[in-house]
Design a protein around this motif. Structure first.
Motif, PDB file in Angstrom:
ATOM      1  N   LYS A  13     -10.821  -0.057   7.344  1.00 37.96           N
ATOM      2  CA  LYS A  13     -11.320   0.848   7.400  1.00 37.96           C
ATOM      3  C   LYS A  13      -9.899   1.674   6.661  1.00 37.96           C
ATOM      4  CE  LYS A  13     -10.908   3.717  11.360  1.00 37.96           C
ATOM      5  NZ  LYS A  13     -10.876   3.794  13.298  1.00 37.96           N
ATOM      6  N   LYS A  14      -8.961   0.883   7.053  1.00 39.41           N
ATOM      7  CA  LYS A  14      -7.419   1.363   6.137  1.00 39.41           C
ATOM      8  C   LYS A  14      -7.619   1.730   4.843  1.00 39.41           C
ATOM      9  CE  LYS A  14      -4.836  -1.898   9.840  1.00 39.41           C
ATOM     10  NZ  LYS A  14      -4.235  -2.516   9.522  1.00 39.41           N
ATOM     11  N   SER A  15      -8.413   0.678   4.278  1.00 40.55           N
ATOM     12  CA  SER A  15      -8.925   0.889   2.954  1.00 40.55           C
ATOM     13  C   SER A  15      -9.199   2.738   2.737  1.00 40.55           C
ATOM     14  CB  SER A  15      -9.662   0.037   1.944  1.00 40.55           C
ATOM     15  OG  SER A  15     -11.156   0.020   1.959  1.00 40.55           O
ATOM     16  N   LEU A  16      -9.585   2.975   3.450  1.00 36.88           N
ATOM     17  CA  LEU A  16     -10.650   4.422   3.530  1.00 36.88           C
ATOM     18  C   LEU A  16      -9.557   5.205   4.254  1.00 36.88           C
ATOM     19  CD1 LEU A  16     -14.371   3.548   4.929  1.00 36.88           C
ATOM     20  CD2 LEU A  16     -13.671   3.723   2.279  1.00 36.88           C
ATOM     21  N   GLU A  17      -9.044   5.440   4.534  1.00 39.76           N
ATOM     22  CA  GLU A  17      -7.856   6.178   5.007  1.00 39.76           C
ATOM     23  C   GLU A  17      -7.241   6.173   3.518  1.00 39.76           C
ATOM     24  OE1 GLU A  17      -6.537   6.013   8.905  1.00 39.76           O
ATOM     25  OE2 GLU A  17      -6.967   3.766   9.361  1.00 39.76           O
ATOM     26  N   PHE A  18      -7.026   5.205   3.257  1.00 39.86           N
ATOM     27  CA  PHE A  18      -5.672   4.936   2.328  1.00 39.86           C
ATOM     28  C   PHE A  18      -6.665   5.867   0.843  1.00 39.86           C
ATOM     29  CE2 PHE A  18      -4.428   3.325  -1.885  1.00 39.86           C
ATOM     30  CZ  PHE A  18      -3.092   3.375  -1.982  1.00 39.86           C
ATOM     31  N   ALA A  73       0.916  -1.121  -0.270  1.00 34.70           N
ATOM     32  CA  ALA A  73      -0.015  -0.325   0.076  1.00 34.70           C
ATOM     33  C   ALA A  73       0.843   1.219  -0.318  1.00 34.70           C
ATOM     34  CB  ALA A  73      -0.747   0.081   0.953  1.00 34.70           C
ATOM     35  N   ASP A  74       2.241   1.025   0.770  1.00 38.24           N
ATOM     36  CA  ASP A  74       2.407   2.244   0.792  1.00 38.24           C
ATOM     37  C   ASP A  74       3.008   2.228  -0.708  1.00 38.24           C
ATOM     38  OD1 ASP A  74       3.969   4.685   2.432  1.00 38.24           O
ATOM     39  OD2 ASP A  74       5.746   3.772   2.001  1.00 38.24           O
ATOM     40  N   TYR A 123      -7.196  11.085  -2.567  1.00 39.90           N
ATOM     41  CA  TYR A 123      -8.836  11.941  -3.082  1.00 39.90           C
ATOM     42  C   TYR A 123      -7.925  13.244  -1.918  1.00 39.90           C
ATOM     43  CZ  TYR A 123     -12.784  14.919  -3.045  1.00 39.90           C
ATOM     44  OH  TYR A 123     -14.179  15.724  -2.901  1.00 39.90           O
ATOM     45  N   ASP A 124      -7.393  13.344  -0.751  1.00 38.41           N
ATOM     46  CA  ASP A 124      -6.832  14.769  -0.401  1.00 38.41           C
ATOM     47  C   ASP A 124      -5.895  15.873  -1.052  1.00 38.41           C
ATOM     48  OD1 ASP A 124      -8.921  14.729   1.647  1.00 38.41           O
ATOM     49  OD2 ASP A 124      -7.553  14.249   3.072  1.00 38.41           O
ATOM     50  N   GLU A 125      -5.022  14.503  -1.610  1.00 33.37           N
ATOM     51  CA  GLU A 125      -3.783  14.795  -1.580  1.00 33.37           C
ATOM     52  C   GLU A 125      -4.024  14.740  -3.609  1.00 33.37           C
ATOM     53  OE1 GLU A 125      -0.256  12.895  -0.681  1.00 33.37           O
ATOM     54  OE2 GLU A 125      -1.338  13.318   1.305  1.00 33.37           O
ATOM     55  N   LYS A 126      -4.590  14.649  -3.946  1.00 33.39           N
ATOM     56  CA  LYS A 126      -5.351  15.064  -5.243  1.00 33.39           C
ATOM     57  C   LYS A 126      -4.631  13.976  -5.973  1.00 33.39           C
ATOM     58  CE  LYS A 126      -6.760  20.397  -5.090  1.00 33.39           C
ATOM     59  NZ  LYS A 126      -7.470  20.103  -3.804  1.00 33.39           N
ATOM     60  N   ILE A 127      -4.416  12.833  -5.725  1.00 34.13           N
ATOM     61  CA  ILE A 127      -3.863  11.865  -6.488  1.00 34.13           C
ATOM     62  C   ILE A 127      -4.783  11.205  -7.209  1.00 34.13           C
ATOM     63  CG2 ILE A 127      -2.595   9.358  -6.263  1.00 34.13           C
ATOM     64  CD1 ILE A 127      -1.235  10.841  -3.793  1.00 34.13           C
ATOM     65  N   GLU A 150     -17.962  12.748   5.649  1.00 34.63           N
ATOM     66  CA  GLU A 150     -18.358  12.063   7.691  1.00 34.63           C
ATOM     67  C   GLU A 150     -16.794  11.715   7.820  1.00 34.63           C
ATOM     68  OE1 GLU A 150     -20.609  11.817   9.511  1.00 34.63           O
ATOM     69  OE2 GLU A 150     -22.533  11.263   7.680  1.00 34.63           O
ATOM     70  N   PRO A 151     -17.030  11.741   9.094  1.00 41.23           N
ATOM     71  CA  PRO A 151     -15.477  11.643   9.410  1.00 41.23           C
ATOM     72  C   PRO A 151     -14.455   9.894   9.854  1.00 41.23           C
ATOM     73  CG  PRO A 151     -17.131  12.047  11.146  1.00 41.23           C
ATOM     74  CD  PRO A 151     -17.419  12.626   9.936  1.00 41.23           C
ATOM     75  N   LEU A 152     -13.481   9.561   9.573  1.00 40.87           N
ATOM     76  CA  LEU A 152     -13.529   8.594   9.663  1.00 40.87           C
ATOM     77  C   LEU A 152     -14.000   7.209  10.963  1.00 40.87           C
ATOM     78  CD1 LEU A 152     -12.189   6.485   8.282  1.00 40.87           C
ATOM     79  CD2 LEU A 152     -10.078   6.595   9.563  1.00 40.87           C
ATOM     80  N   SER A 153     -14.212   8.091  12.222  1.00 37.89           N
ATOM     81  CA  SER A 153     -15.409   7.868  13.291  1.00 37.89           C
ATOM     82  C   SER A 153     -16.399   7.327  12.511  1.00 37.89           C
ATOM     83  CB  SER A 153     -14.979   8.380  14.586  1.00 37.89           C
ATOM     84  OG  SER A 153     -15.882   9.571  13.429  1.00 37.89           O
ATOM     85  N   ALA A 154     -17.151   7.769  11.287  1.00 36.09           N
ATOM     86  CA  ALA A 154     -18.370   7.165  11.318  1.00 36.09           C
ATOM     87  C   ALA A 154     -18.914   5.836  11.227  1.00 36.09           C
ATOM     88  CB  ALA A 154     -18.819   8.391  10.417  1.00 36.09           C
TER      89      ALA A 154
END
Length: 510
Positions: A251-256, A181-182, A261-265, A477-481
């Protein structure tokens, strides 16, 4: 909603009961056909080309000669296939051969269990080419341990949506082929922001893929990368089935995905783009990673080379998951052909004989490529390597082949290594990828396990799950959702009941 679904299922039951009555009367009235006369056969199948193939088509006429048949084909466009299938089964007037896209569609399963279709299990031994299909194709299309159709076999390795990567971009940026993943994060980020196309503009995407309304679509490989398990609704752990969504790797895949998305990749509109747009962008030199079957590496590259002659696209051999190398096997089939009990036994056997001929290499090649030495020539001994002639273009063999190959097709271990026009070196490279995948691939759970509860509620829950995933990835939505929703699913009465039913089914089939 539940009431409507219950009424629909009850209505379907009445329709199936009516169908069974009709089947009995037709079969009793049937008589053994003359084996020497052409078999008159009605076939319901998918239409892959823009237009249906006409009854007087010269290739279809040649196939009728080769198979000693007179075919009446009902061509059904792909976008109406699911609905037309249900209407045809429920209506009772089922053709002699019916293409079933999903062997586990609830209405088909119910119809098969109630005797509307032939159990072909005892007969297959008499048809060598059908019997030679891979064991997985037969097992993964069984209902209650019985085969109510002849599968359209496909290799278990090479299909599915796994990364295709711009090898020339990797080389230009000095990056190795990603595994973990990294690795994928670093490569995708470089593809998006380090100007791999060399035009001094920020106009490339790291990864381009699309999602579906009820799942991660061609981004599904990201979940495999983080869970290390084959994609699917259910996962086996410690001998018991549970929803795959409960795996911590989701959940880890959602973080990834959120980081991409946030870094416009990945594209900002990833949630709404279509599969055709994904391919178009990749083949226009605008993205570095696109998921697809192994043979799409050549489909995309052959177009890319018109823009960038030095381009190269490779399919990865495996992903490095939490427990080691992983790649998902496919089910080994692409739909199947079922024969209704309204067809008398003697004719049913002739129909099986016809299906046996549809997987003969020489006959199947006529269906796909036209007449040998007229529309195509064979290169060497490999049945996949043929060269089309100018006559093939004049006779529109491509569209004809796309349609007729829905009936006539061969099984080849390296089916997903080949694509029309692929050079030998690229074909051999793809074959090596498939060989490597075979060493580590993870088989899907046994097919034929059906939970009536999940049949009723699963579609709605999958859409809700996917909707939440998109909101989390996009920061709405936050990841905690996700944690909260997973806990609510674990206590959901329908999920609990469906899980119990699936585990009972698993005990039957394992």
């Amino acid at each position: 909603m539940m009431l409507k679904k219950t009424i629909a299922l009850a209505t379907a039951t009445v329709m199936v009961t009516s169908l069974l009555a009709a089947c009995g009367s037709k079969e009793e009235a049937g008589s053994a056909p003359d084996e020497t006369t052409p078999l008159e056969i009605r076939i319901f199948t998918r239409q892959q080309a823009p237009e249906a193939t006409a009854p007087d088509n010269l290739i279809l006429k040649e196939l009728e000669k080769l198979t000693n048949t007179k075919m009446d084909i009902i061509w059904v466009p792909v976008n109406t296939l699911q609905e037309k299938t249900k209407v045809t089964i429920a209506g009772g007037d089922i053709p002699d051969v019916m293409y079933i896209n999903d062997p586990f569609d609830p209405l088909f399963v119910q119809s098969a269990r109630e005797g509307a279709f032939w159990d072909l299990t005892p007969y297959i031994k008499d048809y060598p080419l059908l019997k030679a299909f891979p064991e997985g194709a037969w097992k993964n299309s069984q209902i209650d341990g019985k085969n109510f159709g002849v599968p359209r076999p496909r290799p278990e390795e090479g299909g599915g949506d796994f990364p295709l990567i711009r090898k020339d971009w990797l080389d230009k940026l000095g990056l190795p082929v990603p595994k973990t993943a990294d690795d994928y994060y670093k490569v995708a980020k470089a593809f998006a922001h380090n100007d791999p196309d060399g035009n001094n503009q920020a106009d490339t995407q790291g990864i381009i893929a699309n999602v579906s309304p009820d799942g991660m679509g061609s981004f599904g490989w990201v979940e495999v990368l983080h869970t290390g398990i084959s994609t699917g609704t259910w996962t086996l752990k410690d001998g018991k089935l549970s929803l795959t969504q409960f795996d911590p790797g989701i959940k880890k895949s959602l973080e990834f995905m959120k980081k991409l998305y946030d870094e416009k990749i990945i594209p900002a509109d990833f949630a709404v783009i279509k599969n055709s747009q994904v391919r178009d962008a990749f083949m226009a030199n605008k993205a570095g990673i696109m998921p697809g079957a192994v043979n799409l590496s050549w489909l995309t590259l052959s177009t890319l080379m018109k823009v960038v002659p030095s381009a190269d696209v490779i399919a990865v051999d495996y992903l490095q998951g939490p427990q080691g190398p992983v790649i998902s096997k496919t089910t080994g089939l692409f739909g199947m052909f079922a024969i209704p009990k309204s067809v008398p036994e003697a004719k049913m056997k002739r129909v099986l004989g016809f299906l046996e001929k549809t997987v003969d290499v020489e006959i199947a090649n006529v269906a796909k490529y036209g007449l040998k030495d007229v529309h195509y020539t064979r290169e060497g001994k490999d049945p996949l390597f043929v060269t089309s002639t100018e006559k093939a273009k004049a006779d529109n063999i491509a569209d004809t082949g796309n349609n007729l190959s829905q009936i006539f097709s061969i099984y080849d271990k390296y089916f997903y290594a080949y694509y029309t026009g692929i050079p030998t070196d690229k074909y051999e490279r793809n074959k090596k990828v498939i060989d490597e995948r075979t060493k580590v691939s993870v088989a899907p759970l046994p097919s034929g396990m059906i939970s009536e509860t999940w049949t009723m509620v699963g579609a709605d829950l999958n859409k809700k799950i996917q909707d939440l995933k998109i909101k989390i990835i996009m920061g709405k939505e936050p990841l905690s959702a996700w944690d909260s929703y997973v806990e609510s699913l674990k206590s959901n009465a329908d999920v609990i009941k469906a899980t119990e039913e699936m585990n009972a089914e698993y005990k039957k089939v394992k």
